[in-house]
Design a protein around this motif. Structure first.
Motif, PDB file in Angstrom:
ATOM      1  N   GLY A   1      18.813 -26.645  42.826  1.00 20.48           N
ATOM      2  CA  GLY A   1      19.561 -27.635  42.059  1.00 20.48           C
ATOM      3  C   GLY A   1      19.532 -27.454  40.562  1.00 20.48           C
ATOM      4  O   GLY A   1      19.856 -28.381  39.815  1.00 20.48           O
ATOM      5  N   TYR A   2      19.175 -26.269  40.087  1.00 21.42           N
ATOM      6  CA  TYR A   2      19.112 -26.002  38.656  1.00 21.42           C
ATOM      7  C   TYR A   2      20.161 -24.970  38.262  1.00 21.42           C
ATOM      8  O   TYR A   2      20.541 -24.097  39.058  1.00 21.42           O
ATOM      9  N   GLY A   3      20.616 -25.046  37.033  1.00 21.47           N
ATOM     10  CA  GLY A   3      21.496 -24.031  36.482  1.00 21.47           C
ATOM     11  C   GLY A   3      20.728 -23.092  35.568  1.00 21.47           C
ATOM     12  O   GLY A   3      19.613 -23.391  35.141  1.00 21.47           O
ATOM     13  N   LEU A   4      21.337 -21.953  35.255  1.00 20.89           N
ATOM     14  CA  LEU A   4      20.677 -20.951  34.417  1.00 20.89           C
ATOM     15  C   LEU A   4      21.580 -20.556  33.260  1.00 20.89           C
ATOM     16  O   LEU A   4      22.745 -20.208  33.458  1.00 20.89           O
ATOM     17  N   ILE A   5      21.027 -20.615  32.055  1.00 21.42           N
ATOM     18  CA  ILE A   5      21.684 -20.103  30.857  1.00 21.42           C
ATOM     19  C   ILE A   5      21.024 -18.772  30.516  1.00 21.42           C
ATOM     20  O   ILE A   5      19.798 -18.686  30.441  1.00 21.42           O
ATOM     21  N   THR A   6      21.824 -17.728  30.310  1.00 21.57           N
ATOM     22  CA  THR A   6      21.279 -16.405  30.010  1.00 21.57           C
ATOM     23  C   THR A   6      21.701 -15.981  28.611  1.00 21.57           C
ATOM     24  O   THR A   6      22.879 -16.079  28.255  1.00 21.57           O
ATOM     25  N   LEU A   7      20.736 -15.515  27.817  1.00 21.78           N
ATOM     26  CA  LEU A   7      21.016 -15.036  26.463  1.00 21.78           C
ATOM     27  C   LEU A   7      20.496 -13.612  26.316  1.00 21.78           C
ATOM     28  O   LEU A   7      19.341 -13.332  26.639  1.00 21.78           O
ATOM     29  N   ASP A   8      21.336 -12.733  25.801  1.00 20.86           N
ATOM     30  CA  ASP A   8      21.021 -11.323  25.553  1.00 20.86           C
ATOM     31  C   ASP A   8      20.670 -11.179  24.076  1.00 20.86           C
ATOM     32  O   ASP A   8      21.460 -11.537  23.197  1.00 20.86           O
ATOM     33  N   THR A   9      19.464 -10.659  23.782  1.00 19.57           N
ATOM     34  CA  THR A   9      18.991 -10.597  22.388  1.00 19.57           C
ATOM     35  C   THR A   9      19.129  -9.220  21.755  1.00 19.57           C
ATOM     36  O   THR A   9      18.678  -9.012  20.630  1.00 19.57           O
ATOM     37  N   ASP A  10      19.697  -8.268  22.481  1.00 21.79           N
ATOM     38  CA  ASP A  10      19.853  -6.904  21.967  1.00 21.79           C
ATOM     39  C   ASP A  10      18.502  -6.293  21.583  1.00 21.79           C
ATOM     40  O   ASP A  10      18.422  -5.424  20.718  1.00 21.79           O
ATOM     41  N   GLY A  11      17.432  -6.769  22.220  1.00 17.44           N
ATOM     42  CA  GLY A  11      16.109  -6.204  21.980  1.00 17.44           C
ATOM     43  C   GLY A  11      15.541  -6.491  20.606  1.00 17.44           C
ATOM     44  O   GLY A  11      14.567  -5.839  20.195  1.00 17.44           O
ATOM     45  N   ARG A  12      16.085  -7.487  19.894  1.00 16.19           N
ATOM     46  CA  ARG A  12      15.634  -7.761  18.522  1.00 16.19           C
ATOM     47  C   ARG A  12      14.873  -9.086  18.463  1.00 16.19           C
ATOM     48  O   ARG A  12      15.420 -10.135  18.835  1.00 16.19           O
ATOM     49  N   PRO A  13      13.621  -9.063  17.993  1.00 19.24           N
ATOM     50  CA  PRO A  13      12.814 -10.292  17.951  1.00 19.24           C
ATOM     51  C   PRO A  13      13.466 -11.410  17.147  1.00 19.24           C
ATOM     52  O   PRO A  13      13.354 -12.587  17.514  1.00 19.24           O
ATOM     53  N   ALA A  14      14.140 -11.076  16.047  1.00 12.75           N
ATOM     54  CA  ALA A  14      14.764 -12.119  15.214  1.00 12.75           C
ATOM     55  C   ALA A  14      15.830 -12.869  16.006  1.00 12.75           C
ATOM     56  O   ALA A  14      15.937 -14.105  15.925  1.00 12.75           O
ATOM     57  N   ILE A  15      16.628 -12.134  16.781  1.00 14.13           N
ATOM     58  CA  ILE A  15      17.656 -12.784  17.587  1.00 14.13           C
ATOM     59  C   ILE A  15      17.008 -13.578  18.718  1.00 14.13           C
ATOM     60  O   ILE A  15      17.460 -14.671  19.068  1.00 14.13           O
ATOM     61  N   GLU A  16      15.937 -13.049  19.287  1.00 14.63           N
ATOM     62  CA  GLU A  16      15.228 -13.775  20.340  1.00 14.63           C
ATOM     63  C   GLU A  16      14.692 -15.102  19.810  1.00 14.63           C
ATOM     64  O   GLU A  16      14.753 -16.135  20.482  1.00 14.63           O
TER      65      GLU A  16
END
Length: 748
Positions: free
Chosen positions: A93-108
């Motif tokens: 019953g949960y949804g998932l949001i996915t974020l791609d950070t391009d391997g960069r800690p600042a974006i993460e």
């Protein structure tokens, strides 16, 4: 129905501005961790952050959404894992949001701030964030780490050590003699983990090892890595992932080499395409779908039931999948030269370092290489102290090559020094320079027979950890002598038979011997480097053994293994005190997070007068240099261990919880008034007092492995109620004398 809590209510309660509350709850890392934690607790108490308002643990969370933050979705393992997580979460019953950070800690970091207010939990896949950043997030939302482990945090990792060993063993058996690792991103925890275990397996099977660093984890990255590989080709190649392996295979063929006839190739992940390549790709199956299911279930438990209990790390076992890219009958044709890291200049010096683990020390090693660009540190991981010593010792006695540097417990240092395996560093100028920079007891234990054999890394003096709340509940005082400890233990037993005053760690012989050292008695003395006088039947030695047995007989001490190299094994609250080395404080904090503020620290009890208490050392490591190195490599090794153990920049980068052997380290923390967040106490003043009272009139035997083995076989089984441990001391002495004589020592 009551008015809904707002951030203004929380701000008034916490004495901060509403904007500070907003940042604390939605943007971790923007304010101090201490303030974040306090605001979080107030928000929970006021009902602002309660995930299940009815308190049943079954209610749905506020948003019904989970975030998965990944370095890149072009990596097939990450894509497989995220898809499997989405299916598992949807079934609950949960949804998932996915974020791609391009391997960069600042974006993460930005991604974390973006999703924090919109989700109820976060899954971090192969996170590039620093450990402090991750711990800040934990204060705000439940998290789980995948492909990374941080002590005390929920995680799912794939243990690839055995699978890597299987693969390297297969290569060795089929005639391969050299390996190149095509490494992935330098910031990747998984990459460093894989590199270390490939390096360790190559060392174990006497195979030449090389590395091409910082390859892009893609088909294009594999093609680019071929140019570096061909400078000094090897019989086999491991690639950071299957995409990198596929790109390497295509490019190496264009350069006239055949797979697997000329070079065997092994990837990681077991991506779907690996079985479709020609030849089919041998790989390490990293079990992406299984990891996703385990992580989803663990995160759901944390979201629905935020009890504050210790998160159990989940470790799944990887498997080696042999396929056609490994040559079953290899004849080594590659021209081998001395070890060299590709992409390094010809005047680079490579120093191999054997230690049980490098997870916490890699930031210091990387900083050393940044500031000493002509010295490359090549870590070889032994996994445990026992295995590290056994691996090194096996190579010594069989006259095989050994690493340049070994990080070894100080109890084992005399054994290696007496065998001639270690470099004698005795030099009047060096002693004069270094002695003032090191804690006195630690410095003494880096010597054997009056000669210097290494530089200590940490202090390990004994203190007493105690549950202040339980002592108060049972109307007991903090014991200042062992007689008081015994009397209070008997009183505790009469009030609650399910609790004991303390424990005796049976993990190895060190805790048992620490009582003799603290009592000021010596079971043996080293008269010189070849003569040992045994005193194990002397009345004072026997009296200490009898006291420990009486404590066990009367239920004051419980003798059992204390920890499993990660967490305390006994259940929280089953004992009121732990008298052990200072590093146990870190283990307690990770093992019993719900007991924060309940544990305190004091000097250990005295055997006679509290005013003249003596303390012991348990554990403590020293970095030593192998004998017989060429002069240029010996100097490089000394430069490294001196910087690593004593340089202020390295000491500053130490992982929290350890106590550096650098002189003044503990005193400096005491002067700063540093309060430990778990003990809610300035513990370092206690550590400083204990360091000043270490009994230095003590010798470690030059055959620790045999000493420990005889303890486990003979004494440990008798450390039980009604046991006869004290009466077995003469037999223990007899066995040690026989062994010492067989090794060429003179015995008295």
């Amino acid at each position: 129905m009551g008015r809904k809590t707002t951030i203004y209510d929380i701000a008034r309660e916490a004495g901060v501005s509403p904007s500070t509350v907003s940042r604390a709850l939605s943007q971790p890392g923007r304010i101090s961790a201490k303030t974040e934690f306090r605001i979080r607790r107030i928000a929970e108490r006021l009902g602002y952050l309660t995930p299940d308002p009815d308190g049943s643990g079954e209610g749905m969370p506020a948003t019904g959404m989970i975030a998965a933050i990944v370095p890149t979705l072009t990596n097939s393992l990450y894509a497989t894992t995220v898809n499997a997580m989405q299916r598992r979460l949807e079934s609950k019953g949960y949804g998932l949001i996915t974020l791609d950070t391009d391997g960069r800690p600042a974006i993460e970091r930005k991604a974390m701030s973006y999703v924090m207010r919109n989700v109820d939990g976060v899954a971090l896949l192969s996170s590039r964030l620093s450990e402090p950043d991750i711990r800040r997030i934990m204060l705000v939302k439940p998290i789980i780490l995948l492909n990374r482990s941080v002590p005390g945090l929920a995680s799912v990792t794939i243990d690839a050590a055995h699978a890597i060993d299987d693969a390297v063993h297969r290569l060795k058996e089929t005639g391969h003699s050299s390996i190149t690792y095509l490494a992935g991103p330098a910031s990747s925890w998984s990459n460093e983990y894989r590199r270390r275990f490939i390096r360790a397996a190559a060392f174990r099977y006497d195979m030449t090892y090389r590395v091409v660093r910082e390859c892009a984890p893609s088909i294009a990255g594999g093609a680019k890595a071929v140019d570096q590989y061909l400078i000094r080709p090897t019989d086999a190649v491991f690639a950071f992932n299957d995409d990198l392996a596929a790109g390497f295979i295509a490019a190496v063929r264009r350069n006239g080499l055949r797979v697997p006839e000329d070079v065997s190739v092994i990837g990681f992940d077991n991506a779907e395409m690996s079985s479709m390549l020609s030849p089919t790709l041998a790989t390490i199956d990293m079990r992406g779908e299984d990891m996703a299911v385990a992580a989803s279930d663990a995160l759901m438990d944390a979201v629905r039931n935020p009890t504050g209990v210790r998160p159990e790390p989940i470790a799944l076992e990887a498997t080696f999948v042999p396929r056609d890219s490994v040559n079953p009958h290899k004849r080594s044709t590659m021209k081998l030269g001395p070890y060299a890291e590709i992409k390094r200049s010809s005047d680079t010096i490579v120093v191999t370092v054997l230690s049980n683990a490098f997870n916490e020390t890699m930031p210091r090693i990387n900083e050393f290489m940044r500031t000493h660009p002509r010295i490359v540190i090549d870590p070889i991981e032994g996994r445990t102290q026992e295995n590290t010593l056994a691996l090194y010792w096996e190579r010594v006695i069989n006259h095989r090559s050994v690493p340049d540097v070994i990080n070894v417990e100080r109890t084992a240092l005399p054994q290696l020094a007496a065998s001639g395996a270690l470099q004698d560093l005795t030099d009047e100028r060096l002693e004069r320079e270094l002695a003032p920079l090191v804690d006195r007891a630690s410095w003494q234990s880096a010597h054997y027979a009056g000669k210097l054999y290494g530089i200590p890394g940490d202090q390990s003096q004994t203190v007493m950890f105690y549950r202040a709340d339980l002592l108060e509940r049972y109307r007991l005082e903090v014991p200042r002598t062992w007689d008081e400890f015994y009397e209070e233990g008997v009183a505790l037993r009469s009030r609650n038979p399910r609790r004991t005053m303390g424990l005796l760690d049976l993990g190895n012989v060190q805790h048992y011997l620490s009582f003799f050292r603290a009592a000021g008695v010596r079971p043996w003395t080293m008269e010189d480097d070849s003569t040992i006088a045994f005193h194990m039947t002397d009345e004072m030695v026997v009296s200490v053994a009898r006291f420990l047995q009486q404590c066990i007989d009367d239920g004051v001490l419980n003798a059992e293994p204390m920890w499993d190299n990660r967490y305390m094994q006994p259940r929280s609250g089953s004992y009121l005190t732990v008298t052990h080395a200072n590093w146990v404080g870190k283990i307690l904090a990770a093992s019993y997070p719900q007991d924060k503020g309940l544990w305190k620290v004091a000097l250990p009890p005295a055997f006679v007068d509290p005013a003249t208490v003596q303390t012991s050392e348990i554990g403590g490591s020293t970095m030593a240099i192998s004998a017989g190195l060429p002069e240029i490599r010996r100097r490089a090794a000394l430069t490294f261990i001196r910087w690593f153990q004593l340089d202020p920049a390295s000491v500053e980068l130490r992982a929290p919880g350890g106590v550096s052997a650098a002189a003044g380290y503990v005193e400096d923390l005491t002067r700063r008034g540093t309060t430990d967040p778990y003990f809610d106490q300035p513990i370092y003043d206690v550590y400083a007092k204990s360091a000043a009272h270490v009994n230095r009139d003590w010798d470690n035997l030059p055959f620790y492995s045999q000493l420990d083995a005889e303890f486990v076989r003979l004494i440990a089984p008798a450390l039980r109620p009604g046991g006869d441990s004290a009466s077995l001391l003469p037999e223990w002495e007899r066995r040690l004398k026989l062994y010492a004589t067989s090794q060429g020592f003179t015995v008295r």
